[in-house]
Structures are given as C-alpha cells and as structure tokens.
Design an enzyme around this catalytic site. Structure first.
Site, short mmCIF file in Angstrom:
data_model
loop_
_atom_site.label_atom_id
_atom_site.label_comp_id
_atom_site.label_asym_id
_atom_site.label_seq_id
_atom_site.Cartn_x
_atom_site.Cartn_y
_atom_site.Cartn_z
CB CYS A 7 -1.00 -0.12 1.30
SG CYS A 7 -1.96 -1.30 1.20
CG HIS A 21 -3.23 3.65 2.04
ND1 HIS A 21 -3.74 3.23 0.69
CD2 HIS A 21 -3.42 2.66 2.83
CE1 HIS A 21 -3.96 2.12 0.95
NE2 HIS A 21 -3.74 1.47 2.07
CG ASN A 30 -6.43 -0.58 1.11
OD1 ASN A 30 -5.66 -0.18 -0.03
ND2 ASN A 30 -5.93 -1.06 1.95
O1 UT7 Z 1 -3.58 -0.73 3.51
C1 UT7 Z 1 -3.00 -0.97 4.69
C2 UT7 Z 1 -3.62 -2.11 5.30
N1 UT7 Z 1 -4.84 -2.34 5.87
C3 UT7 Z 1 -5.20 -1.56 6.89
O2 UT7 Z 1 -4.81 -0.35 7.15
C4 UT7 Z 1 -6.46 -2.02 7.66
C5 UT7 Z 1 -6.32 -1.71 8.95
N2 UT7 Z 1 -7.37 -2.25 9.81
C6 UT7 Z 1 -8.69 -2.04 9.77
O3 UT7 Z 1 -9.16 -1.17 9.10
C7 UT7 Z 1 -9.71 -2.40 10.94
O4 UT7 Z 1 -8.94 -3.07 11.94
C8 UT7 Z 1 -10.61 -3.52 10.13
C9 UT7 Z 1 -11.62 -2.57 9.24
C10 UT7 Z 1 -10.00 -4.58 9.30
C11 UT7 Z 1 -11.56 -4.21 11.18
O5 UT7 Z 1 -12.03 -3.30 12.12
P1 UT7 Z 1 -11.98 -3.31 13.59
O6 UT7 Z 1 -12.88 -2.18 14.05
O7 UT7 Z 1 -10.53 -3.29 13.90
O8 UT7 Z 1 -12.76 -4.77 14.04
P2 UT7 Z 1 -12.10 -6.20 14.60
O9 UT7 Z 1 -11.13 -6.70 13.67
O10 UT7 Z 1 -11.81 -5.60 15.84
O11 UT7 Z 1 -13.22 -6.97 14.41
C12 UT7 Z 1 -14.48 -6.86 15.29
C13 UT7 Z 1 -15.71 -7.68 14.91
C14 UT7 Z 1 -14.94 -9.08 15.15
O12 UT7 Z 1 -15.94 -10.15 15.90
P3 UT7 Z 1 -15.81 -10.58 17.41
O13 UT7 Z 1 -14.46 -11.16 17.31
O14 UT7 Z 1 -15.81 -8.97 18.15
O15 UT7 Z 1 -17.12 -11.28 17.55
C15 UT7 Z 1 -15.02 -9.58 14.00
O16 UT7 Z 1 -14.94 -10.92 13.62
O17 UT7 Z 1 -16.04 -7.57 13.70
C16 UT7 Z 1 -16.12 -8.95 13.16
N3 UT7 Z 1 -15.82 -8.59 11.68
C17 UT7 Z 1 -16.98 -8.45 10.90
N4 UT7 Z 1 -18.28 -8.23 11.07
C18 UT7 Z 1 -19.05 -7.95 10.07
C19 UT7 Z 1 -14.65 -8.79 11.04
N5 UT7 Z 1 -15.12 -8.32 9.73
C20 UT7 Z 1 -16.41 -8.30 9.52
C21 UT7 Z 1 -17.29 -8.10 8.56
N6 UT7 Z 1 -18.67 -8.01 8.80
N7 UT7 Z 1 -16.84 -7.91 7.16
#
Ligand code: UT7
Length: 323
Positions: free
Chosen positions: A113, A250, A280
């Site tokens: 990225c 980004h 992204n």
């Molecule tokens: O380009 C550089 C690389 N990428 C990034 O910069 C991405 C960086 N990270 C992020 O943008 C965020 O961490 C995410 C968008 C990937 C995730 O958001 P988050 O607020 O950090 O959520 P999380 O990973 O803590 O997940 C919260 C919950 C989980 O469930 P439990 O364990 O709390 O029951 C996940 O399983 O959300 C669940 N979850 C989803 N639910 C519905 C994860 N993906 C999804 C989804 N739909 N697509």
C-alpha cells in the site's frame, strides 16, 4: 537543483462496481458494519481477463494526454504494484511497450500500500540525480485476484484501480517555494511481516497466495506511523502542519484517515477522501485520490500537498510537494 514537477495525471477504475450489499450476499457481513468500521460503500473490480497492466495503461494514457506528451517522451517508468501480471518480467515493461516507449527504462517497485510513495520517491531521486527528465509514476493493482472471497475480515476492504503521474525535471532554487516534490520519506520494519502478508509466492508455494491480515494490529500501528512520517516531511521542508493545503492519504479506512488528521491537528476539509467509493486499492489508492482531488478542482497550482501511506512489511512513507 532539479525538482520533479507534475505535468500530467490520470486514473482508471474498472467498470464493474461491487456494493456492500452484494458482498453481504456472499459472506456474513452487512452494509452497516462495513460503513461504520471502514467508511467503504463500494469498490471497483477488474473484469475477467483485465490485468494490472491494462489498468496501468488506461491511467497512463490519460496522464500522457493531460501532459500533452507521448510515451516516447518518457525516459523512465516506475510502477508500484503488489499484483503484477506475471512474476516476471516487470509489469512496467509491459506498460512501456504498450505506450510505444522504446528507450529508457521501466521497472516495478513493491511496497504494497506504500508502493506509490516508494515509486514517487525513487522517481524524484532519479530526477534530482540528473538521470531522468520525464518519469511516469504509476500505482496499479488488481487486489481482487489475491483476496480470499470467503474471508469477511479482508474481502470487504479492497478494490482494483490505477493512477499515474508524469513528473518532469524543472529547475528550482532549493527553497520550499519551488514547485514540485520538496521531500520524500520512506520507512519499513520487517518485524511486522505477520500482520499483513500474502500466504504464497513463487519461491515459497509456487502459487500467488491470498492476503492475510491482523486488521486490529495494523490499525493500531497505522495512525502512529503515519503521523510520524507526516511530521518528518513537514519539518524537512521547513514548513508547519498548518501550511498543508491538502492531505492525500492512503485510503484504507476512514477511521485511520480521521485519526491521523486528528493527531496532527488537521481539519477534515483538507483531506481528500475516496475510500467510500474506491475502498483500499493498495498502491493505486494515493494516485487515485490525488487525481480525484485535482479533477474536483480542490488541488490547485502552488498548493502544498502531502501524500502518505502505510502497508504490508510494514512499510510507510510520505511525500510533500508544491503543486
Ligand atoms: O492498507 C493498509 C492495510 N490495511 C489497513 O490499514 C486496515 C487496518 N485495519 C482496519 O481497517 C480495521 O481493523 C478493520 C476494518 C480491518 C476491522 O475493524 P475493527 O474495528 O478493527 O474490527 P475487529 O477486527 O476488531 O473486529 C470486530 C468484530 C469481530 O468480531 P468479534 O471477534 O468481536 O466477535 C470480527 O470478527 O467484527 C467482526 N468482523 C466483521 N463483522 C461483519 C470482521 N470483519 C467483519 C465483516 N462484517 N466484514
């Protein structure tokens, strides 16, 4: 001294668009979750048989046309991608041939990225060293090809696209009143490999592999690393944060973009946002957003423009330019 001044720009998004609702039919997710956690509403996905080089050529043709030049006027192509057409040769050489450029050199850079920031930094150093006069810098990706479409934690986050910039060597006096790139800053820290990687490759599995990410950890590092690299760029150029007219970040997650702006004390109305429409697109994300900001009439001549990105590796970096 030589400055790299942008004289042309272009971008390309594949025709096919995929909405959050469509993804919710394939994996256990919802429009509400994706919008709230990321700010993404839709993304573009390359058609079958449409390759990274096709996207790159489409963006580059627009960039050359807007500069009023031809492929043969370019002496260097630096193409940032983590999704090349083939393991080798470099996708940049495919683009070179299709643009009718038979001289000079073309190569790919790989910083996921952060790829476009790495590419523009490499290009700027070629210009400063007097080794290139006109450089085509491209960010192009087909991330849809390395996504695990069963993994809701990653497949909702990415899209395909390309953006390109033509840089020309022009004389400057070395002050921050010069037009063009004022400073670039590149960083990486390979200890964070496991946070964001692809579980395949020619040497390890002989397959392309799929993207794997520990999103929460990446998020945690992103704001800190991005704020740090922006601070470095501004002070290296002898400017203050309030001198920045436009931040082109980004486009990974609106919450990361907002968090970084907040940490730096920058207001949202100075930030170019495309994550809602593009998701992204990895190395294509910054040039796509840059072109979006130019075409919307936001970024204007002499504005101070800050590009920043962070990605797998980890890699991160920034580029400060006077437009
Ligand atoms: O380009 C550089 C690389 N990428 C990034 O910069 C991405 C960086 N990270 C992020 O943008 C965020 O961490 C995410 C968008 C990937 C995730 O958001 P988050 O607020 O950090 O959520 P999380 O990973 O803590 O997940 C919260 C919950 C989980 O469930 P439990 O364990 O709390 O029951 C996940 O399983 O959300 C669940 N979850 C989803 N639910 C519905 C994860 N993906 C999804 C989804 N739909 N697509």
């Amino acid at each position: 001294m030589k400055r790299s001044v942008a004289i042309g720009w272009g971008s390309y998004l594949p025709e096919k668009m995929v909405t959050n609702e469509e993804l919710a039919e394939r994996v256990d997710t919802s429009d509400e979750w994706i919008v709230e956690r990321t700010g993404i509403s839709r993304r573009h996905v390359a058609a079958e048989g449409e390759l990274t080089s096709d996207l790159a050529v489409a963006a580059s043709e627009k960039a050359l046309a807007s500069a009023g030049i031809e492929g043969s006027d370019i002496d260097l192509i630096v193409l940032a991608t983590a999704t090349p057409d083939e393991t080798f040769p470099a996708t940049a050489t495919t683009v070179q041939a299709r643009l009718g450029m038979t001289g000079g050199a073309a190569f790919d850079v790989q910083a996921v990225c952060t790829g476009f920031i790495y590419a523009i930094s490499v290009a700027d150093n070629f210009v400063r060293a007097g080794q290139a006069e006109r450089v085509l810098v491209i960010g192009a990706e087909t991330f849809s090809r390395i996504l695990d479409w069963e993994d809701r934690a990653t497949c909702v986050l990415f899209g395909d696209g390309a953006g390109a910039l033509v840089l020309e060597a022009q004389d400057g006096n070395g002050a921050n009143t010069d037009r063009g790139i004022l400073t670039t800053h590149l960083r990486s820290d390979g200890r964070y490999h496991d946070m964001l990687y692809v579980d395949g490759g020619p040497s390890s599995t002989q397959t392309a592999g799929f993207l794997r990410m520990r999103g929460r950890e990446v998020f945690r590092h992103a704001v800190t690393n991005l704020a740090e690299t922006v601070g470095e760029a501004v002070s290296a150029a002898g400017l203050e944060l309030h001198d920045i007219d436009w931040v082109v970040p980004h486009q990974a997650n609106k919450r990361i973009i907002d968090g970084t702006a907040r940490k730096l004390g920058l207001t949202g109305d100075k930030v170019i946002l495309t994550v809602d429409r593009h998701a992204n697109t990895s190395a294509a994300s910054v040039p796509l957003a840059l072109v979006d900001g130019i075409e919307a009439g936001k970024i204007k001549r002499d504005d101070i423009v800050l590009l920043e990105a962070m990605g797998g590796g980890f890699t991160w970096g920034s580029c400060l330019m006077r437009w």
